[in-house]
Design a protein around this motif. Structure first.
Motif, mmCIF file in Angstrom:
data_model
loop_
_atom_site.group_PDB
_atom_site.id
_atom_site.type_symbol
_atom_site.label_atom_id
_atom_site.label_comp_id
_atom_site.label_asym_id
_atom_site.label_seq_id
_atom_site.Cartn_x
_atom_site.Cartn_y
_atom_site.Cartn_z
ATOM 1 N N HIS A 145 87.559 35.080 33.485
ATOM 2 C CA HIS A 145 86.780 33.769 32.615
ATOM 3 C C HIS A 145 85.292 34.079 32.608
ATOM 4 C CE1 HIS A 145 90.760 32.414 32.825
ATOM 5 N NE2 HIS A 145 90.592 32.431 34.300
ATOM 6 N N PRO A 146 84.793 34.900 31.890
ATOM 7 C CA PRO A 146 83.249 35.162 32.162
ATOM 8 C C PRO A 146 82.399 34.124 31.344
ATOM 9 C CG PRO A 146 84.372 36.668 30.372
ATOM 10 C CD PRO A 146 85.398 36.019 31.184
ATOM 11 N N LYS A 147 83.022 33.335 30.344
ATOM 12 C CA LYS A 147 82.264 32.142 29.785
ATOM 13 C C LYS A 147 82.323 31.160 30.603
ATOM 14 C CE LYS A 147 80.806 33.767 25.892
ATOM 15 N NZ LYS A 147 81.634 34.586 25.269
ATOM 16 N N LEU A 148 83.266 30.730 31.294
ATOM 17 C CA LEU A 148 83.664 29.557 32.155
ATOM 18 C C LEU A 148 82.804 29.552 33.292
ATOM 19 C CD1 LEU A 148 87.243 28.371 31.070
ATOM 20 C CD2 LEU A 148 85.070 27.342 30.566
ATOM 21 N N GLU A 149 83.177 30.753 34.099
ATOM 22 C CA GLU A 149 82.694 30.778 35.452
ATOM 23 C C GLU A 149 81.486 31.640 35.749
ATOM 24 O OE1 GLU A 149 84.212 29.412 37.936
ATOM 25 O OE2 GLU A 149 86.235 28.905 37.033
ATOM 26 N N LYS A 150 80.428 30.868 35.830
ATOM 27 C CA LYS A 150 79.171 31.519 35.765
ATOM 28 C C LYS A 150 78.798 31.960 37.301
ATOM 29 C CE LYS A 150 78.022 31.801 31.547
ATOM 30 N NZ LYS A 150 78.064 32.982 30.875
ATOM 31 N N LEU A 151 78.058 33.128 37.804
ATOM 32 C CA LEU A 151 77.940 33.482 38.912
ATOM 33 C C LEU A 151 76.430 32.657 39.164
ATOM 34 C CD1 LEU A 151 79.002 37.284 39.180
ATOM 35 C CD2 LEU A 151 80.039 35.138 40.002
ATOM 36 N N PHE A 152 76.192 32.960 40.720
ATOM 37 C CA PHE A 152 75.120 32.278 41.229
ATOM 38 C C PHE A 152 73.874 33.138 40.880
ATOM 39 C CE2 PHE A 152 72.869 32.113 45.390
ATOM 40 C CZ PHE A 152 72.196 31.093 45.196
ATOM 41 N N PRO A 184 70.472 33.649 42.417
ATOM 42 C CA PRO A 184 69.496 33.277 43.221
ATOM 43 C C PRO A 184 67.895 33.340 43.124
ATOM 44 C CG PRO A 184 70.664 35.316 44.033
ATOM 45 C CD PRO A 184 71.066 35.076 42.813
ATOM 46 N N ASP A 185 67.185 32.363 43.192
ATOM 47 C CA ASP A 185 65.672 32.559 42.843
ATOM 48 C C ASP A 185 64.566 31.924 43.755
ATOM 49 O OD1 ASP A 185 66.121 30.155 42.520
ATOM 50 O OD2 ASP A 185 65.276 29.827 40.365
ATOM 51 N N SER A 186 65.282 31.334 45.072
ATOM 52 C CA SER A 186 64.440 30.787 45.891
ATOM 53 C C SER A 186 63.536 31.860 46.684
ATOM 54 C CB SER A 186 65.057 29.901 46.906
ATOM 55 O OG SER A 186 65.899 30.761 47.694
ATOM 56 N N ARG A 187 62.498 31.447 47.119
ATOM 57 C CA ARG A 187 61.946 32.279 48.209
ATOM 58 C C ARG A 187 62.738 32.729 49.402
ATOM 59 N NH1 ARG A 187 56.272 32.871 47.305
ATOM 60 N NH2 ARG A 187 55.809 33.259 49.311
ATOM 61 N N GLU A 188 63.242 31.750 49.903
ATOM 62 C CA GLU A 188 64.081 31.533 51.036
ATOM 63 C C GLU A 188 65.085 32.878 50.934
ATOM 64 O OE1 GLU A 188 63.470 28.828 49.647
ATOM 65 O OE2 GLU A 188 61.633 28.391 51.092
ATOM 66 N N PHE A 189 65.846 32.825 49.812
ATOM 67 C CA PHE A 189 66.770 33.937 49.462
ATOM 68 C C PHE A 189 66.239 35.241 49.677
ATOM 69 C CE2 PHE A 189 69.834 36.403 47.472
ATOM 70 C CZ PHE A 189 70.967 35.922 47.763
ATOM 71 N N HIS A 202 74.871 37.706 44.047
ATOM 72 C CA HIS A 202 75.339 36.766 43.009
ATOM 73 C C HIS A 202 76.643 36.044 43.267
ATOM 74 C CE1 HIS A 202 72.309 38.010 39.995
ATOM 75 N NE2 HIS A 202 72.582 39.285 40.215
ATOM 76 N N GLY A 203 77.456 36.592 44.449
ATOM 77 C CA GLY A 203 78.417 35.859 44.862
ATOM 78 C C GLY A 203 79.858 36.487 44.301
ATOM 79 N N ALA A 204 80.575 36.212 45.104
ATOM 80 C CA ALA A 204 82.181 36.765 44.528
ATOM 81 C C ALA A 204 82.741 36.492 43.003
ATOM 82 C CB ALA A 204 83.436 36.276 45.496
ATOM 83 N N ALA A 205 82.963 37.488 42.320
ATOM 84 C CA ALA A 205 83.023 37.643 41.007
ATOM 85 C C ALA A 205 84.375 37.387 40.490
ATOM 86 C CB ALA A 205 82.175 38.813 40.245
ATOM 87 N N TYR A 206 85.409 37.364 41.212
ATOM 88 C CA TYR A 206 86.822 37.417 40.792
ATOM 89 C C TYR A 206 87.289 36.348 39.663
ATOM 90 C CZ TYR A 206 87.815 33.301 44.091
ATOM 91 O OH TYR A 206 87.861 32.108 44.566
ATOM 92 N N LEU A 207 86.709 35.190 39.817
ATOM 93 C CA LEU A 207 86.879 34.278 38.829
ATOM 94 C C LEU A 207 86.089 34.734 37.431
ATOM 95 C CD1 LEU A 207 86.765 30.781 40.650
ATOM 96 C CD2 LEU A 207 88.874 32.072 39.824
#
Lengths: 145, 255
Positions: A92-99, A101-106, A83-88
């Motif tokens: 700010h859980p409402k403003l800074e959403k995490l990634f 991933p849903d692609s087959r490549e991922f 999901h990527g780095a979560a420090y932000l």
């Protein structure tokens, strides 16, 4: 001593004194504190921002999904690995959403067939032939594959 | 003539031969030098002495280590700038060796060689070896790069003059010139995390726990046990850099 040598000597002494003065002024105070480097640099590097906050921070809000993950094959995975780095996000859980991933490549980065991947370490699938029209997460819950 | 004869006398010959033989015998009693485990012994009496271990038998080449490292440490996203990266070694049946590292492994690996031609293939994650006798530290003309007491090699970015001598000196290719800061940059073993009691970002996020770091001073630490129980090897031991990055199951073809 002849006058011209005296003058030369005075000039030499002046140059040495100027060098010592400049060295004193230009060398940082903490240089040589621990070794041949600026001691303060250690504190400066140690003060860098931590960006990957770790699973413990995720549990405080997303406990159900972390527990689900920990019971499945993905138990060793860190949340932020996908999901990527979560420090932000933690501030700010409402403003800074995490990634999300849903692609087959991922999924393929770990699970596509590659002879170099140790067979015991990870399940592998031919992602070109295995239901190529669908996303992996249509059938496999990434938190409990 | 007479004097010369004396210096080559039988007495002198036996004396010199005896000294030489005695020195040789004494030298055989010295412990053998171990370039692989040179730095794995207690070095910091005041605190921890950090080392790294990577298990090649567990690495699946997902590139998460390389990706997280770039985020955690603000490494430029474009290729060629890496503090941590993954290489795929493919040893073909004809004996040739192919090494690839597309974008450091961040986008994953695709095998382009036919499976029938492959003798052996494996991933090798690479990063700074945090050497105990770092060639990069030795060549820095201004004292901008140094080994801390804990055995971590750091760069003082305010003091670096950007001469890039250390980039050339590192035998493992672990340093790069930062395109914006105009100073040299490299892995700090996530010094800012380690100092706060956390693990380096690449190790926390490795999905198969193929990489660990820890205190080599503590015989009970995971890394000390790893080194004792596995057949570990370092990169380029003949260079005697005192590398503290120990690989399990490292193939001799890896450079």
């Amino acid at each position: 001593m002849p006058l011209h040598l005296k003058r030369l000597l005075m000039l030499g002494v002046l140059i040495v004194l100027l060098f010592l003065l400049l060295k004193h002024l230009l060398t940082p105070v903490s240089f040589g504190q621990f070794g041949h480097y600026r001691g303060k640099a250690i504190d400066e590097i140690a003060a860098h921002q931590v960006k990957f906050v770790g699973n413990k921070a995720c549990v405080s809000c997303h406990d159900t999904i972390v527990t689900m993950k920990n019971e499945g094959y993905h138990s060793d995975l860190s949340c932020e690995g996908c999901h990527g780095a979560a420090y932000l996000h933690v501030d700010h859980p409402k403003l800074e959403k995490l990634f999300k991933p849903d692609s087959r490549e991922f999924c393929g980065k770990c699970h596509s067939i590659n002879k170099a991947r140790p067979e015991k370490a990870v399940t592998q699938q031919n992602i070109k032939d295995h239901h190529p029209e669908d996303k992996c997460i249509k059938c496999h819950n990434p938190h409990q594959p | 003539m007479t004097e010369k004869k004396t210096s080559l006398s039988r007495r002198n010959f036996f004396k010199n031969a005896g000294i030489a033989a005695g020195t040789l015998v004494a030298a055989t009693t010295l412990p053998a030098f171990d370039a692989v485990l040179y730095a794995a012994v207690k070095r910091n009496p005041k605190g921890p002495w950090y080392g790294i271990a990577i298990d090649i038998e567990k690495c699946i080449g997902c590139g998460t280590c390389a990706k997280t490292c770039k985020i955690e440490n603000d490494v430029p996203q474009e290729p060629f700038f890496f503090r941590s990266w993954v290489e795929q070694y493919t040893i073909l049946k004809d004996g040739s060796i192919k090494v690839i590292s597309p974008n450091g492994g961040i986008d994953g690996f695709t095998q382009s060689t036919s499976a029938d031609d492959i003798e052996k293939t494996f991933f090798v994650p690479k990063m700074c070896n945090h050497c105990a006798k770092s060639p990069c530290v030795q060549v820095c003309p201004v004292g901008a790069t140094f080994e801390t007491e804990e055995g971590i090699v750091l760069i003082d970015e305010k003091y670096c003059i950007g001469c890039k001598y250390c980039v050339q000196a590192c035998p493992y290719g672990c340093r790069y010139f930062h395109p914006d800061k105009h100073v040299v940059d490299k892995c700090t073993l996530c010094f800012h995390r380690v100092k706060k009691g956390l693990n380096p970002a690449c190790m926390d996020n490795c999905p198969t726990k193929a990489r660990i770091s820890g205190d080599l001073n503590d015989p009970e630490s995971a890394i000390s046990k790893f080194i004792r129980t596995r057949n570990v090897y370092v990169l380029k031991p003949h260079l005697n850099t005192g590398s503290k990055l120990y690989y399990n199951a490292l193939n001799q073809e890896v450079r």
